[in-house]
Design a protein around this motif. Sequence first.
Motif, PDB file in Angstrom:
ATOM      1  N   UNK A 116       3.422  -7.995   3.014  1.00 26.02           N
ATOM      2  CA  UNK A 116       4.759  -7.755   3.859  1.00 26.02           C
ATOM      3  C   UNK A 116       5.753  -7.353   2.880  1.00 26.02           C
ATOM      4  N   UNK A 117       5.634  -7.694   1.413  1.00 27.31           N
ATOM      5  CA  UNK A 117       6.530  -7.123   0.349  1.00 27.31           C
ATOM      6  C   UNK A 117       6.174  -5.687   0.172  1.00 27.31           C
ATOM      7  N   UNK A 118       4.906  -5.429   0.302  1.00 28.46           N
ATOM      8  CA  UNK A 118       4.474  -3.988  -0.032  1.00 28.46           C
ATOM      9  C   UNK A 118       5.130  -3.149   0.952  1.00 28.46           C
ATOM     10  N   UNK A 119       4.898  -3.515   1.917  1.00 27.44           N
ATOM     11  CA  UNK A 119       5.367  -2.511   3.212  1.00 27.44           C
ATOM     12  C   UNK A 119       6.690  -2.684   3.663  1.00 27.44           C
ATOM     13  N   UNK A 120       7.568  -3.339   2.745  1.00 23.49           N
ATOM     14  CA  UNK A 120       8.957  -3.429   3.018  1.00 23.49           C
ATOM     15  C   UNK A 120       9.608  -2.135   2.722  1.00 23.49           C
ATOM     16  N   UNK A 121       9.426  -1.392   1.738  1.00 25.87           N
ATOM     17  CA  UNK A 121      10.040  -0.511   1.361  1.00 25.87           C
ATOM     18  C   UNK A 121       9.683   0.727   2.525  1.00 25.87           C
ATOM     19  N   UNK A 122      10.433   1.877   2.254  1.00 28.56           N
ATOM     20  CA  UNK A 122      10.085   3.187   3.069  1.00 28.56           C
ATOM     21  C   UNK A 122      10.538   3.042   4.578  1.00 28.56           C
ATOM     22  N   UNK A 123      10.154   4.069   5.449  1.00 28.09           N
ATOM     23  CA  UNK A 123      10.428   4.283   6.827  1.00 28.09           C
ATOM     24  C   UNK A 123       9.342   4.486   7.569  1.00 28.09           C
ATOM     25  N   UNK A 124       9.235   4.152   8.843  1.00 23.52           N
ATOM     26  CA  UNK A 124       8.262   4.387   9.738  1.00 23.52           C
ATOM     27  C   UNK A 124       8.629   4.307  11.099  1.00 23.52           C
ATOM     28  N   UNK A 175      11.874  -4.063   5.387  1.00 26.14           N
ATOM     29  CA  UNK A 175      12.846  -5.146   5.380  1.00 26.14           C
ATOM     30  C   UNK A 175      13.210  -5.406   3.835  1.00 26.14           C
ATOM     31  N   UNK A 176      14.380  -5.937   3.503  1.00 24.15           N
ATOM     32  CA  UNK A 176      14.964  -5.771   2.173  1.00 24.15           C
ATOM     33  C   UNK A 176      14.250  -6.874   1.275  1.00 24.15           C
ATOM     34  N   UNK A 177      14.142  -6.122   0.186  1.00 26.03           N
ATOM     35  CA  UNK A 177      13.122  -6.902  -0.662  1.00 26.03           C
ATOM     36  C   UNK A 177      13.514  -8.344  -0.876  1.00 26.03           C
ATOM     37  N   UNK A 178      14.728  -8.890  -1.030  1.00 26.31           N
ATOM     38  CA  UNK A 178      14.959 -10.329  -0.903  1.00 26.31           C
ATOM     39  C   UNK A 178      14.549 -11.033   0.042  1.00 26.31           C
ATOM     40  N   UNK A 179      14.594 -10.542   1.218  1.00 28.12           N
ATOM     41  CA  UNK A 179      13.866 -11.194   2.595  1.00 28.12           C
ATOM     42  C   UNK A 179      12.666 -11.098   2.459  1.00 28.12           C
ATOM     43  N   UNK A 180      12.039 -10.242   2.201  1.00 26.98           N
ATOM     44  CA  UNK A 180      10.308 -10.122   1.842  1.00 26.98           C
ATOM     45  C   UNK A 180       9.770 -11.250   0.943  1.00 26.98           C
ATOM     46  N   UNK A 181      10.949 -11.322  -0.007  1.00 25.95           N
ATOM     47  CA  UNK A 181      10.117 -12.168  -1.261  1.00 25.95           C
ATOM     48  C   UNK A 181      10.403 -13.684  -0.766  1.00 25.95           C
ATOM     49  N   UNK A 182      11.393 -13.956   0.112  1.00 28.50           N
ATOM     50  CA  UNK A 182      11.701 -15.380   0.594  1.00 28.50           C
ATOM     51  C   UNK A 182      10.558 -15.526   1.545  1.00 28.50           C
ATOM     52  N   UNK A 183       9.764 -14.713   2.113  1.00 27.03           N
ATOM     53  CA  UNK A 183       8.474 -15.098   2.965  1.00 27.03           C
ATOM     54  C   UNK A 183       7.551 -15.261   1.971  1.00 27.03           C
ATOM     55  N   UNK A 184       7.419 -14.596   0.735  1.00 25.90           N
ATOM     56  CA  UNK A 184       6.504 -15.094  -0.244  1.00 25.90           C
ATOM     57  C   UNK A 184       6.641 -16.710  -0.493  1.00 25.90           C
ATOM     58  N   UNK A 217       6.932  -3.283  14.416  1.00 25.31           N
ATOM     59  CA  UNK A 217       5.545  -3.919  14.650  1.00 25.31           C
ATOM     60  C   UNK A 217       4.879  -3.847  13.157  1.00 25.31           C
ATOM     61  N   UNK A 218       5.454  -3.159  12.219  1.00 27.19           N
ATOM     62  CA  UNK A 218       4.620  -3.106  10.906  1.00 27.19           C
ATOM     63  C   UNK A 218       4.356  -4.391  10.457  1.00 27.19           C
ATOM     64  N   UNK A 219       5.430  -5.378  10.726  1.00 31.24           N
ATOM     65  CA  UNK A 219       5.442  -6.592  10.136  1.00 31.24           C
ATOM     66  C   UNK A 219       4.211  -7.444  10.590  1.00 31.24           C
ATOM     67  N   UNK A 220       3.675  -7.081  11.808  1.00 29.12           N
ATOM     68  CA  UNK A 220       2.516  -7.828  12.188  1.00 29.12           C
ATOM     69  C   UNK A 220       1.248  -6.831  11.619  1.00 29.12           C
ATOM     70  N   UNK A 221       1.436  -5.441  11.770  1.00 29.36           N
ATOM     71  CA  UNK A 221       0.561  -4.795  11.298  1.00 29.36           C
ATOM     72  C   UNK A 221      -0.092  -5.032   9.723  1.00 29.36           C
ATOM     73  N   UNK A 222       1.243  -5.144   8.928  1.00 32.26           N
ATOM     74  CA  UNK A 222       1.024  -5.338   7.577  1.00 32.26           C
ATOM     75  C   UNK A 222       0.336  -6.764   7.144  1.00 32.26           C
ATOM     76  N   UNK A 223       0.707  -7.736   7.950  1.00 30.68           N
ATOM     77  CA  UNK A 223      -0.196  -8.854   7.924  1.00 30.68           C
ATOM     78  C   UNK A 223      -1.695  -8.659   8.419  1.00 30.68           C
TER      79      UNK A 223
END
Lengths: 349, 349, 349, 349
Positions: free
Chosen positions: B19-27, A11-20, B238-244
Amino acid sequence: MFFASDNWAGAHPLIAESLVKEASGAAAAYGTSDLDRRIEERFNQIFQREVTVFFVGTGTAANSLALASVSRPGGVTFCHSEAHVTADECGAPEFLTGGCRLVRVEGPGGKLDPAALGAAIDRYPPGAVHQGRPMAVTLTQATESGTVYSLAEIEAIGEVARTNGLPLHMDGARFANALVALDATPADMTWKRGVDILSFGGTKNGCWCAEAIVFMKPDMAVDMPFIRKRSAQLFSKTRFIAAQLEAYFEGGLWLDLARHANAMATRLRTGIAASNRGRLAWSTETNEVFAVLSKDAAVIAEGRGARFYDWPVPQELPNLLGENDKLIRLVTSFATTEDEVDRFVEALG
Amino acid sequence: MFFASDNWAGAHPLIAESLVKEASGAAAAYGTSDLDRRIEERFNQIFQREVTVFFVGTGTAANSLALASVSRPGGVTFCHSEAHVTADECGAPEFLTGGCRLVRVEGPGGKLDPAALGAAIDRYPPGAVHQGRPMAVTLTQATESGTVYSLAEIEAIGEVARTNGLPLHMDGARFANALVALDATPADMTWKRGVDILSFGGTKNGCWCAEAIVFMKPDMAVDMPFIRKRSAQLFSKTRFIAAQLEAYFEGGLWLDLARHANAMATRLRTGIAASNRGRLAWSTETNEVFAVLSKDAAVIAEGRGARFYDWPVPQELPNLLGENDKLIRLVTSFATTEDEVDRFVEALG
Amino acid sequence: MFFASDNWAGAHPLIAESLVKEASGAAAAYGTSDLDRRIEERFNQIFQREVTVFFVGTGTAANSLALASVSRPGGVTFCHSEAHVTADECGAPEFLTGGCRLVRVEGPGGKLDPAALGAAIDRYPPGAVHQGRPMAVTLTQATESGTVYSLAEIEAIGEVARTNGLPLHMDGARFANALVALDATPADMTWKRGVDILSFGGTKNGCWCAEAIVFMKPDMAVDMPFIRKRSAQLFSKTRFIAAQLEAYFEGGLWLDLARHANAMATRLRTGIAASNRGRLAWSTETNEVFAVLSKDAAVIAEGRGARFYDWPVPQELPNLLGENDKLIRLVTSFATTEDEVDRFVEALG
Amino acid sequence: MFFASDNWAGAHPLIAESLVKEASGAAAAYGTSDLDRRIEERFNQIFQREVTVFFVGTGTAANSLALASVSRPGGVTFCHSEAHVTADECGAPEFLTGGCRLVRVEGPGGKLDPAALGAAIDRYPPGAVHQGRPMAVTLTQATESGTVYSLAEIEAIGEVARTNGLPLHMDGARFANALVALDATPADMTWKRGVDILSFGGTKNGCWCAEAIVFMKPDMAVDMPFIRKRSAQLFSKTRFIAAQLEAYFEGGLWLDLARHANAMATRLRTGIAASNRGRLAWSTETNEVFAVLSKDAAVIAEGRGARFYDWPVPQELPNLLGENDKLIRLVTSFATTEDEVDRFVEALG
């Protein structure tokens, strides 16, 4: 060098931050919070009219439930033969509409041909109970082939739908990529051209999980609250989608991300065209690139870390490949870097 | 003073940060990334056996697809008359199983009574095609009434299911709350007592959106990849679930959050019991509290900012309310504070 | 001169009389009477093995429920592009299987081409959840084009199905017409060639309403009692079907009726071929005749009382018609007379 | 002495003869023949208004498709807890409506209680997406308990439906038996009391297989041609139903047959009441009789050839049976003779 799909990105950092930022506090569940309302209002502005918006979890859900909202017994929906709904959704549209059918219509470049569409619809004369009856037309913008319908092309499809009394759905999993490619407004690309219902995709363009069904005519949406809930797509903490979209829309981030992805695709096309180990299979206008590589070059590139998908040769291009060639698809995203592109081109040798 | 539901809370800060931590990179997408695999492995550890895990978007999806995995033509699932599947899911279990039915069985305290369950099943003798045939039993732990099945009680239900050759599903939307209330292990509360499939809920306990279907016997899961996809519940990222879930499980956060919610409910029960403007409707053991207030007290509390739901009086307690009383439900969450609880009790006057 | 369809005929006198004969007395309902059992036994003799038989009301029901019996989430059934299941059943197979899909495969003469079938199946690699998964192959014998698969051709299709682990269904709405055209036994034309489930049609061949699903392997039929009942196809007085079939089978009446219908078609073909106002569109072997008439001749024939259907030109025969031609379908039945045929040929001018 | 069910009988001789009479000749298929039209017109006369009629194969089909015609996502239909739709149709209504639900409402004597019905509907407030929404009310006339709603009672149910904006369906599997019991006209018992859709049953009253869905308001029927076809209930030779109904209606045969069946039930009731080996369980008004026998008497009667069903004791009559008693159901039909009745009473000893 990840070009397998735009959904391999996070996810884009700004989008992830919005969740925080939205994580604390309490708010009404099931889509009734202030934030939800705010984002719905935002959609009205973006589409320059009163629309009705339903968040759902996946693009397949958006497409399937959009069709469910216009489904009727014996119903048939017309789509391009390579459309995601018919090729990649494991029958979800059929299942979630209660058994309605998809009829495949051909057209060059991944686009529905209006004449072929009209002819396909004509095969279902009124009252012909054995065949069933038309219920909708769906088109994909941008297409699965990386191309984009021009506004006039959408209008032509819209005209066929209108003439036949059928609602027109647009699968906009890559809506933003198409929008910036055409330099059009959302209104221009949808209801002004006859689109009634839109699957608005945010996930492929930098969200974690943010899809929405947008009804251009709110009175078409009356059943959707129940359709969504009985299909298990009503999230309790819908704020997690709304918060993503808040950042997504803020300052036009969504358009910037799409422009970036498209630009990276252009860079990729330029690089491949200039390389002597590959060539473009056909011209594309968004963030998808289709290339013909020698099988050797593909192996080498993969060995150097490139990730992409093999792609089936379209029926309309039977002579596309030489004996030692393969067709691949490369997809760029908001997260693709120039360096990644350049290393890929270099990896081709 | 938000006690309307535990899904009015947002997400725990550590979960949002993940979610912020996992936001970067590709998988790899669609559940095949390393992180997905790691969380799946984590489930094996938590349940002390090889399980098969499928992430989905909502609790309704988890319940409905779990039942779909054991559905068969003419199938009937037995549930408590107040179970979420039959009372609050808009027919999603029926729809997503292709038309299977739920039969309501009574039992005090929101719990299935094993004898009543057995009797209900007996009304479907083998081969009686007109009635249909049993396909599953589902119980809710913790229950919708805030109570918890003891391990022995689960075992008794499991025994009825086993005797009748039926799979046993547990709706664990508040699994963690029940687990810490019983001070049991996940294995103790599930497969060791006969549970075959679990809807494992994270959303109500501090996640944004994290639900999983857990098959205790992997060979029961063979159709689930297709069931999930055709039901539009296969997320691309699905990483957005896994990361949580990574943050949720880390250091036992999930159990701490559930303990906190339960403790806040205990504080609330104590406060209400000691107040002279309300009383407990019945005893509960998790993060739900059911109270009888005078209508006046309810109005006053709402006026002071308290949020809660009116609740229907259970059939088994016809004399619960006096003329000027009402029954309300209060739910605490990971985010509830002592101060909120105390202010609510104070607000009762 | 009724050649519109073989279902425009009524019932053979012996079959109607059988209903009179069985009308008195009482017998167990829902398929459990002695007469039902006797007819089931008769099917065993006819197919030279233990089969399991389910009476249903329509050919569409037989096809749809046969497919429902092998359906699974994400399932795809392969059929010829002109097959009745995909062209003329208003989505009943999709609806009654709970949303499974039909994939159209081409082949000349209305027959599935084994190579094309294999290629179509290969597009669904194991585990490819997005596409879905193969669940069955269905072929139509006799075909919608009036042709007949040879035993070797059925065997070739059966081999493709077997290799891919797929059950093979035969739509036998005109089973008897094909059988006598091939001069084969029912066993020869079905299970000995790999057919697992048969839609056995009696209605088009002289019954009022008598269709059956025949499972060549009884263990494939375990769910069918429930599939049939929940699809509203379990008749209470199943004797009304059984009584028809008793007369239908008695003394080989069913084969005589089919031979007669086929012979009338042969006479029709001969007459048309000899006429100078029409010609045969292609060669057929059963009770369907496809003819190219001048539009004038068609009008004249209709004016003289002939009834037939216009037919769409098959994709494989783009140059079939001249400018003033039309393609028509003529169907003979057990009730067609030589005189009717001769008058039709004469009516052509 | 066959009292197991009225569907154990065959067909009335005049009805069987009508099938013989219509067997010759040719006529348009799929419900478009002159005979079909004639019977449709006959329904208009019988119901004293323009109605729309659809023949189907089974009572379960009539009920299920009637409900499908008013189904909508999240829909809930209210029925008596012992209604055929919920007790004896293997989930067909749920399946064929695409997953809609049936909610059971209690009421004495097998009849919906208007107050209980209203209360049940009130549990679904508008917009409450989690619960779903009301879509229809269905009542059974005559009831499964052998009783008959008076015209005023139907009107009271119709009023509850109307007030709540819900269509009212009547399951008339034993429509004629109720009609003659009330000495009412079809119009009196249906649309004049608020009934919108009727399942009109002929099978149990002397036809082989003749069921029809009758829409009192034709504009409610617009989807039904497609609903019927995709549910595999469109017969090709619909004349086989129409021909039965022609004889059924001719000279009021249908009413005579129902009067006979009811009279035989009266004779049976009188005989049982006068016997000292059994007594009536409750009062009935049609062709069903519920009796309490000593277990010994039941064994003896069965030994002498009597056929009947054991019946579950209604919840409202917990003290109906003594220790050595059993409850049985006896059903008379058009074919029941006085002799049969008398022999049964005698067989009781």
